[in-house]
Write a protein that holds these residues in place. Structure first.
Motif, PDB file in Angstrom:
ATOM      1  N   ASP A 220      -7.861 -63.256  45.480  1.00 15.42           N
ATOM      2  CA  ASP A 220      -9.387 -62.685  45.436  1.00 15.42           C
ATOM      3  C   ASP A 220      -9.419 -62.200  46.784  1.00 15.42           C
ATOM      4  OD1 ASP A 220      -9.970 -65.197  43.636  1.00 15.42           O
ATOM      5  OD2 ASP A 220     -10.423 -66.101  45.334  1.00 15.42           O
ATOM      6  N   PRO A 221      -8.325 -60.338  46.680  1.00 10.16           N
ATOM      7  CA  PRO A 221      -8.732 -59.334  47.588  1.00 10.16           C
ATOM      8  C   PRO A 221     -10.047 -59.006  47.177  1.00 10.16           C
ATOM      9  CG  PRO A 221      -7.237 -58.997  45.787  1.00 10.16           C
ATOM     10  CD  PRO A 221      -7.266 -60.420  45.096  1.00 10.16           C
ATOM     11  N   ALA A 222     -11.014 -58.097  48.096  1.00 14.32           N
ATOM     12  CA  ALA A 222     -11.778 -57.705  48.214  1.00 14.32           C
ATOM     13  C   ALA A 222     -11.551 -56.161  48.002  1.00 14.32           C
ATOM     14  CB  ALA A 222     -12.645 -57.339  49.284  1.00 14.32           C
ATOM     15  N   ILE A 223     -11.561 -55.513  46.307  1.00  9.04           N
ATOM     16  CA  ILE A 223     -10.542 -54.312  46.376  1.00  9.04           C
ATOM     17  C   ILE A 223     -11.759 -52.833  46.333  1.00  9.04           C
ATOM     18  CG2 ILE A 223      -9.891 -52.551  44.449  1.00  9.04           C
ATOM     19  CD1 ILE A 223      -9.282 -55.710  43.021  1.00  9.04           C
ATOM     20  N   GLY A 224     -11.599 -52.314  47.139  1.00 10.64           N
ATOM     21  CA  GLY A 224     -12.626 -52.220  48.059  1.00 10.64           C
ATOM     22  C   GLY A 224     -11.785 -50.209  47.149  1.00 10.64           C
ATOM     23  N   ALA A 225     -12.661 -48.694  47.938  1.00 11.29           N
ATOM     24  CA  ALA A 225     -12.392 -47.768  46.276  1.00 11.29           C
ATOM     25  C   ALA A 225     -11.673 -47.269  45.879  1.00 11.29           C
ATOM     26  CB  ALA A 225     -12.401 -46.728  47.834  1.00 11.29           C
ATOM     27  N   HIS A 226     -11.575 -46.547  45.115  1.00  6.30           N
ATOM     28  CA  HIS A 226     -10.543 -45.892  45.026  1.00  6.30           C
ATOM     29  C   HIS A 226     -10.192 -44.569  45.726  1.00  6.30           C
ATOM     30  CE1 HIS A 226      -8.522 -43.880  39.802  1.00  6.30           C
ATOM     31  NE2 HIS A 226      -8.105 -44.223  41.260  1.00  6.30           N
ATOM     32  N   VAL A 227      -8.949 -44.532  45.868  1.00  7.13           N
ATOM     33  CA  VAL A 227      -8.381 -43.664  47.072  1.00  7.13           C
ATOM     34  C   VAL A 227      -8.145 -42.682  46.343  1.00  7.13           C
ATOM     35  CG1 VAL A 227      -7.277 -43.270  49.132  1.00  7.13           C
ATOM     36  CG2 VAL A 227      -8.416 -45.224  48.990  1.00  7.13           C
ATOM     37  N   TRP A 228      -6.881 -42.539  45.614  1.00  7.52           N
ATOM     38  CA  TRP A 228      -6.105 -41.623  45.093  1.00  7.52           C
ATOM     39  C   TRP A 228      -5.198 -42.103  43.619  1.00  7.52           C
ATOM     40  CZ3 TRP A 228      -3.409 -42.864  49.605  1.00  7.52           C
ATOM     41  CH2 TRP A 228      -2.252 -43.707  49.833  1.00  7.52           C
ATOM     42  N   ASN A 229      -4.864 -41.027  43.185  1.00  7.70           N
ATOM     43  CA  ASN A 229      -4.662 -40.803  41.511  1.00  7.70           C
ATOM     44  C   ASN A 229      -2.956 -40.431  42.117  1.00  7.70           C
ATOM     45  OD1 ASN A 229      -6.253 -42.185  40.068  1.00  7.70           O
ATOM     46  ND2 ASN A 229      -7.067 -40.390  40.102  1.00  7.70           N
ATOM     47  N   ARG A 230      -1.931 -40.884  41.126  1.00  7.33           N
ATOM     48  CA  ARG A 230      -0.297 -40.014  41.199  1.00  7.33           C
ATOM     49  C   ARG A 230      -0.028 -40.555  40.058  1.00  7.33           C
ATOM     50  NH1 ARG A 230       4.804 -42.738  43.114  1.00  7.33           N
ATOM     51  NH2 ARG A 230       5.795 -41.014  43.508  1.00  7.33           N
ATOM     52  N   LEU A 231       0.830 -39.006  39.763  1.00  4.94           N
ATOM     53  CA  LEU A 231       1.041 -39.225  38.345  1.00  4.94           C
ATOM     54  C   LEU A 231       2.543 -39.141  39.017  1.00  4.94           C
ATOM     55  CD1 LEU A 231       1.979 -39.303  35.175  1.00  4.94           C
ATOM     56  CD2 LEU A 231       0.913 -36.897  35.284  1.00  4.94           C
ATOM     57  N   HIS A 232       3.526 -39.692  38.936  1.00  5.42           N
ATOM     58  CA  HIS A 232       5.080 -39.228  38.537  1.00  5.42           C
ATOM     59  C   HIS A 232       6.412 -39.390  37.158  1.00  5.42           C
ATOM     60  CE1 HIS A 232       8.738 -40.398  41.484  1.00  5.42           C
ATOM     61  NE2 HIS A 232       9.440 -39.591  40.817  1.00  5.42           N
ATOM     62  N   VAL A 233       6.552 -38.725  36.968  1.00  4.68           N
ATOM     63  CA  VAL A 233       7.201 -38.051  35.634  1.00  4.68           C
ATOM     64  C   VAL A 233       9.331 -38.457  35.771  1.00  4.68           C
ATOM     65  CG1 VAL A 233       7.553 -36.855  33.986  1.00  4.68           C
ATOM     66  CG2 VAL A 233       5.491 -36.811  35.162  1.00  4.68           C
ATOM     67  N   ILE A 234       9.241 -39.489  36.063  1.00  3.18           N
ATOM     68  CA  ILE A 234      10.636 -39.755  36.489  1.00  3.18           C
ATOM     69  C   ILE A 234      11.076 -40.561  35.607  1.00  3.18           C
ATOM     70  CG2 ILE A 234      10.306 -41.213  37.928  1.00  3.18           C
ATOM     71  CD1 ILE A 234      13.343 -40.513  39.331  1.00  3.18           C
ATOM     72  N   PRO A 235      12.427 -40.238  34.753  1.00  2.00           N
ATOM     73  CA  PRO A 235      12.951 -41.950  33.854  1.00  2.00           C
ATOM     74  C   PRO A 235      12.842 -43.553  34.664  1.00  2.00           C
ATOM     75  CG  PRO A 235      14.040 -39.933  33.488  1.00  2.00           C
ATOM     76  CD  PRO A 235      13.578 -39.457  34.562  1.00  2.00           C
ATOM     77  N   PHE A 236      12.593 -44.291  33.762  1.00  2.00           N
ATOM     78  CA  PHE A 236      12.654 -45.416  34.373  1.00  2.00           C
ATOM     79  C   PHE A 236      14.289 -45.905  33.822  1.00  2.00           C
ATOM     80  CE2 PHE A 236       8.382 -48.180  35.216  1.00  2.00           C
ATOM     81  CZ  PHE A 236       7.863 -46.891  34.895  1.00  2.00           C
ATOM     82  N   VAL A 237      14.937 -46.242  34.900  1.00  2.00           N
ATOM     83  CA  VAL A 237      16.433 -46.955  34.447  1.00  2.00           C
ATOM     84  C   VAL A 237      15.909 -47.654  33.339  1.00  2.00           C
ATOM     85  CG1 VAL A 237      17.653 -48.281  36.027  1.00  2.00           C
ATOM     86  CG2 VAL A 237      16.537 -47.409  37.118  1.00  2.00           C
ATOM     87  N   ASP A 238      15.251 -48.421  33.049  1.00  2.00           N
ATOM     88  CA  ASP A 238      15.203 -49.206  31.682  1.00  2.00           C
ATOM     89  C   ASP A 238      15.670 -48.518  30.324  1.00  2.00           C
ATOM     90  OD1 ASP A 238      12.503 -49.600  31.654  1.00  2.00           O
ATOM     91  OD2 ASP A 238      11.971 -50.994  31.706  1.00  2.00           O
ATOM     92  N   GLY A 239      14.652 -47.212  31.132  1.00  2.00           N
ATOM     93  CA  GLY A 239      14.532 -46.521  29.782  1.00  2.00           C
ATOM     94  C   GLY A 239      13.213 -46.898  28.612  1.00  2.00           C
ATOM     95  N   ARG A 240      12.012 -47.517  29.265  1.00  2.00           N
ATOM     96  CA  ARG A 240      11.238 -47.824  28.396  1.00  2.00           C
ATOM     97  C   ARG A 240       9.778 -46.536  28.879  1.00  2.00           C
ATOM     98  NH1 ARG A 240       9.732 -53.908  30.461  1.00  2.00           N
ATOM     99  NH2 ARG A 240       8.041 -52.618  29.370  1.00  2.00           N
ATOM    100  N   TYR A 241      10.223 -45.928  29.920  1.00  2.00           N
ATOM    101  CA  TYR A 241       9.220 -45.112  30.265  1.00  2.00           C
ATOM    102  C   TYR A 241       9.183 -44.199  30.756  1.00  2.00           C
ATOM    103  CZ  TYR A 241       5.862 -49.509  29.851  1.00  2.00           C
ATOM    104  OH  TYR A 241       4.928 -50.132  29.361  1.00  2.00           O
ATOM    105  N   ASP A 242       8.955 -42.662  31.228  1.00  2.00           N
ATOM    106  CA  ASP A 242       9.769 -40.910  31.396  1.00  2.00           C
ATOM    107  C   ASP A 242       8.804 -41.181  32.427  1.00  2.00           C
ATOM    108  OD1 ASP A 242      10.483 -40.709  28.925  1.00  2.00           O
ATOM    109  OD2 ASP A 242       8.779 -40.687  28.161  1.00  2.00           O
ATOM    110  N   GLY A 243       7.709 -41.920  32.785  1.00  2.00           N
ATOM    111  CA  GLY A 243       6.985 -42.239  33.938  1.00  2.00           C
ATOM    112  C   GLY A 243       5.816 -42.937  34.760  1.00  2.00           C
ATOM    113  N   GLN A 244       5.546 -42.543  35.596  1.00  2.00           N
ATOM    114  CA  GLN A 244       4.309 -43.464  36.126  1.00  2.00           C
ATOM    115  C   GLN A 244       2.904 -43.177  36.148  1.00  2.00           C
ATOM    116  OE1 GLN A 244       5.450 -47.632  37.731  1.00  2.00           O
ATOM    117  NE2 GLN A 244       4.843 -47.368  39.560  1.00  2.00           N
ATOM    118  N   HIS A 245       1.728 -43.258  36.098  1.00  2.00           N
ATOM    119  CA  HIS A 245       0.364 -42.741  36.491  1.00  2.00           C
ATOM    120  C   HIS A 245       0.061 -43.661  37.558  1.00  2.00           C
ATOM    121  CE1 HIS A 245      -3.833 -42.484  35.706  1.00  2.00           C
ATOM    122  NE2 HIS A 245      -3.548 -41.604  36.870  1.00  2.00           N
ATOM    123  N   GLU A 246      -0.123 -43.608  38.573  1.00  2.00           N
ATOM    124  CA  GLU A 246      -0.575 -45.174  39.408  1.00  2.00           C
ATOM    125  C   GLU A 246      -1.978 -44.642  39.932  1.00  2.00           C
ATOM    126  OE1 GLU A 246       3.738 -45.978  41.405  1.00  2.00           O
ATOM    127  OE2 GLU A 246       1.852 -44.638  42.835  1.00  2.00           O
TER     128      GLU A 246
END
Length: 165
Positions: free
Chosen positions: A66-92
């Motif tokens: 039950d964390p108190a989730i505060g503000a949406h602070v930042w976004n980050r897009l990292h384009v790098i192939p995942f080790v398992d090959g399922r994704y080419d990157g991640q948007h956080e």
């Protein structure tokens, strides 16, 4: 999710977990390409909201219920192939989560389960600790200390920042 550019980007959420003395909780990930210290969190499952995913991840990874989730602070897009090959990157999406000074991670997942997700350690860091270790550790994002410092100085942004890899 496959974008217009054909890249398979995983949607993820992370928590900027900060205690009452402004320490930030980081997770040590071990990848074949090296060690990374990053914020706790993980992938957003289909049909799950960012907040629901963050709550689930924080219970699994650090035992925070039950964390108190505060503000949406930042976004980050990292384009790098995942080790398992399922994704080419991640948007956080990164959200502020405040905890008391005495909070210590007690994951619901076993260490075997965490290690399978490449998680190997949790550690509280002050900004001075991060500065002192800057030449010895790699953080994700690489300029994590700069972003945490800006957040602590200025507070929650009106519009989430876009940060580098």
């Amino acid at each position: 999710m496959t974008g217009a550019d054909g890249l398979r980007i995983r949607e993820a959420v992370r928590a900027l977990v900060i205690d009452e003395v402004d320490r930030v909780l980081l997770v040590r990930f071990e990848f074949p390409t090296g060690t990374r210290w990053a914020l706790p969190g993980g992938g957003i499952d289909p049909g799950e909201s960012a907040h629901d995913a963050l709550r689930r991840e924080l219970i699994e990874e650090i035992g925070l219920r039950d964390p108190a989730i505060g503000a949406h602070v930042w976004n980050r897009l990292h384009v790098i192939p995942f080790v398992d090959g399922r994704y080419d990157g991640q948007h956080e999406q990164v959200y502020e989560v405040r905890v008391p000074s005495g909070f210590e991670p007690e994951p619901v997942f076993t260490w075997e389960q965490l290690n399978a997700e490449r998680v190997f350690e949790f550690r509280w860091w002050t900004l001075d600790d991060l500065d002192a270790a800057a030449s010895e550790i790699v953080t994700a994002p690489a300029t994590l200390a700069t972003h945490v410092r800006a957040f602590l100085r200025s507070g929650s942004p009106a519009i989430p920042w876009t940060v580098d890899v």
